[in-house]
Design an enzyme around this catalytic site. Structure first.
Site, mmCIF file in Angstrom:
data_model
loop_
_atom_site.group_PDB
_atom_site.id
_atom_site.type_symbol
_atom_site.label_atom_id
_atom_site.label_comp_id
_atom_site.label_asym_id
_atom_site.label_seq_id
_atom_site.Cartn_x
_atom_site.Cartn_y
_atom_site.Cartn_z
ATOM 1 N N LYS A 190 0.836 -1.210 0.000
ATOM 2 C CA LYS A 190 0.000 0.000 0.000
ATOM 3 C C LYS A 190 0.866 1.254 0.000
ATOM 4 C CE LYS A 190 1.114 1.046 4.418
ATOM 5 N NZ LYS A 190 1.892 2.213 4.807
ATOM 6 N N ASP A 203 -2.041 -2.094 9.976
ATOM 7 C CA ASP A 203 -2.177 -2.084 8.505
ATOM 8 C C ASP A 203 -2.716 -3.404 7.947
ATOM 9 O OD1 ASP A 203 -1.082 0.424 8.553
ATOM 10 O OD2 ASP A 203 0.886 -0.169 7.771
HETATM 11 P P1 ATP Z 1 5.121 -0.987 8.983
HETATM 12 O O1 ATP Z 1 3.939 -1.824 8.485
HETATM 13 O O2 ATP Z 1 5.484 -1.245 10.415
HETATM 14 O O3 ATP Z 1 5.003 0.459 8.609
HETATM 15 P P2 ATP Z 1 6.895 -1.384 6.804
HETATM 16 O O4 ATP Z 1 5.799 -1.473 5.840
HETATM 17 O O5 ATP Z 1 7.772 -0.182 6.707
HETATM 18 O O6 ATP Z 1 6.383 -1.543 8.259
HETATM 19 P P3 ATP Z 1 7.627 -4.190 6.761
HETATM 20 O O7 ATP Z 1 8.360 -4.727 5.592
HETATM 21 O O8 ATP Z 1 6.217 -4.567 6.911
HETATM 22 O O9 ATP Z 1 7.840 -2.628 6.733
HETATM 23 O O10 ATP Z 1 8.428 -4.689 8.065
HETATM 24 C C1 ATP Z 1 8.955 -3.937 9.100
HETATM 25 C C2 ATP Z 1 9.803 -4.858 10.001
HETATM 26 O O11 ATP Z 1 8.993 -5.927 10.468
HETATM 27 C C3 ATP Z 1 10.955 -5.518 9.272
HETATM 28 O O12 ATP Z 1 12.113 -4.769 9.437
HETATM 29 C C4 ATP Z 1 11.069 -6.897 9.900
HETATM 30 O O13 ATP Z 1 12.013 -6.904 10.937
HETATM 31 C C5 ATP Z 1 9.723 -7.153 10.538
HETATM 32 N N1 ATP Z 1 8.879 -8.178 9.859
HETATM 33 C C6 ATP Z 1 8.028 -9.000 10.462
HETATM 34 N N2 ATP Z 1 7.387 -9.791 9.583
HETATM 35 C C7 ATP Z 1 7.828 -9.455 8.369
HETATM 36 C C8 ATP Z 1 7.533 -9.932 7.065
HETATM 37 N N3 ATP Z 1 6.650 -10.914 6.851
HETATM 38 N N4 ATP Z 1 8.146 -9.334 6.042
HETATM 39 C C9 ATP Z 1 9.027 -8.335 6.266
HETATM 40 N N5 ATP Z 1 9.366 -7.881 7.477
HETATM 41 C C10 ATP Z 1 8.780 -8.415 8.533
#
Ligand code: ATP
Length: 311
Positions: free
Chosen positions: A17, A145
């Site tokens: 998103k 989210d």
């Molecule tokens: P947020 O939803 O918190 O804003 P984001 O979209 O910036 O996060 P994500 O890739 O969802 O980033 O992951 C943030 C952190 O969560 C990663 O650095 C990782 O340590 C952890 N994490 C947990 N599960 C996952 C997953 N399935 N894929 C990626 N990262 C994950």
């Protein structure tokens, strides 16, 4: 011939998103900030394949650094599978394969998409048959989210971002995403915002008195008009993200120079999303950014939420 009661594998796809608008209010006692946001699901997907197993395991594939994704209970997809098992009394496990395309810690909700996909995939694999309302409730418990990744489309999120109301959006919006190899930590960016506000810096908006998505944002989406939307896109987390990663400001200037209508940091960053006029102008902006050594992807939105591709 004996028919298998449940499938051998279930393949679910869920979108990343962008937040076309993100207003951040005060920090609550539980650590969460009040939000008023507009999510749009875009055509950059996570694929999750669930296979039967006695215990719980995860493998990660795709164009991401596997070392950046935890494989244990810190992984949101693992938490989703275990939460569903507990909630339904299912006593088996699952082997999850995550094929990631959404940048890790990129501000695009990749982990949340994995969690939404894992919920749907395990529900189909185990035959637990939860209603969408019950899946939504479990999604809310996994992260702010996650419900949006289940529903997709374009939606207004309030509360922690998890109270969703669909927003009417006509047509298609073309986005160019500039991704970064190194992610940004969401909690760190919120902390920076609190610090900026505590210092009374003009750069960061004060917490708004009433947290609402401005009407012009909803009107632009309803009209399917990228020019109007470009004029009112906003992200309160942009200022702390730029402070943490100054190169993002340069990237925004480059995209605007290449002809994007507007550029915004997505969520807590570091992905930058450029809204473009047409698919052709998006391809041009993508080419220009790539020529400057940036990793740029052309995607569109809105797209649907998590869905089963095969079972
Ligand atoms: P947020 O939803 O918190 O804003 P984001 O979209 O910036 O996060 P994500 O890739 O969802 O980033 O992951 C943030 C952190 O969560 C990663 O650095 C990782 O340590 C952890 N994490 C947990 N599960 C996952 C997953 N399935 N894929 C990626 N990262 C994950």
């Amino acid at each position: 011939m004996t028919l298998l009661p449940f499938p051998d594998a279930v393949h679910v796809r869920a979108p990343g998103k962008i937040n076309v608008y993100l207003g951040v209010g005060d920090r609550h006692d539980d650590g969460y900030h009040a939000l008023a946001t507009v999510f749009q699901a875009v055509s950059l997907y996570e694929d999750v394949i669930a296979r039967p197993s006695d215990d719980f395991s995860i493998v990660v594939k795709g164009a991401v650094d596997p070392a950046s994704v935890p494989l244990d209970d810190r992984n949101l997809a693992m938490r989703a599978a275990k939460l569903l098992a507990t909630a339904t009394g299912h006593d088996g496990g699952v082997a999850l394969e995550l094929r990631k395309s959404v940048p890790v810690a990129g501000g695009m909700g990749g982990g949340s998409a994995d969690a939404a996909a894992a919920l749907l995939a395990c529900d189909a694999l185990w035959g637990t048959g939860l209603s969408s309302a019950r899946l939504h409730e479990l999604a809310t418990r996994l992260g702010a989210d996650v419900p949006f990744a289940l529903h997709g489309g374009t939606a207004v999120g309030t509360g922690r971002g998890d109270q969703l109301n669909p927003a009417l959006a006509r047509g298609r919006f073309d986005w160019v995403l500039v991704t970064s190899d190194e992610g940004l930590s969401t909690p760190v960016i919120y902390q920076r915002l609190d610090e900026q506000r505590a210092r009374g810096e003009a750069l960061a908006d004060d917490p708004p008195l009433s947290l609402d998505v401005p009407i012009p944002v909803l009107q632009a989406l309803r009209a399917g008009d990228p020019h109007s939307l470009a004029a009112c896109m906003h992200n309160d987390l942009e200022s702390p993200a730029l402070e943490e990663r100054p190169v993002l400001e340069e990237i925004i200037r480059e995209g605007l120079g290449a002809g994007a209508l507007s550029g915004i940091v997505s969520g807590s960053g570091p992905t930058v999303a450029f809204l473009c006029d047409t698919p052709e102008s998006a391809r041009y902006v993508q080419d220009q950014l790539e020529a400057q050594g940036r990793e740029a992807l052309h995607v569109h939105g809105p797209v649907s939420g998590a869905r089963i591709l095969s079972a």
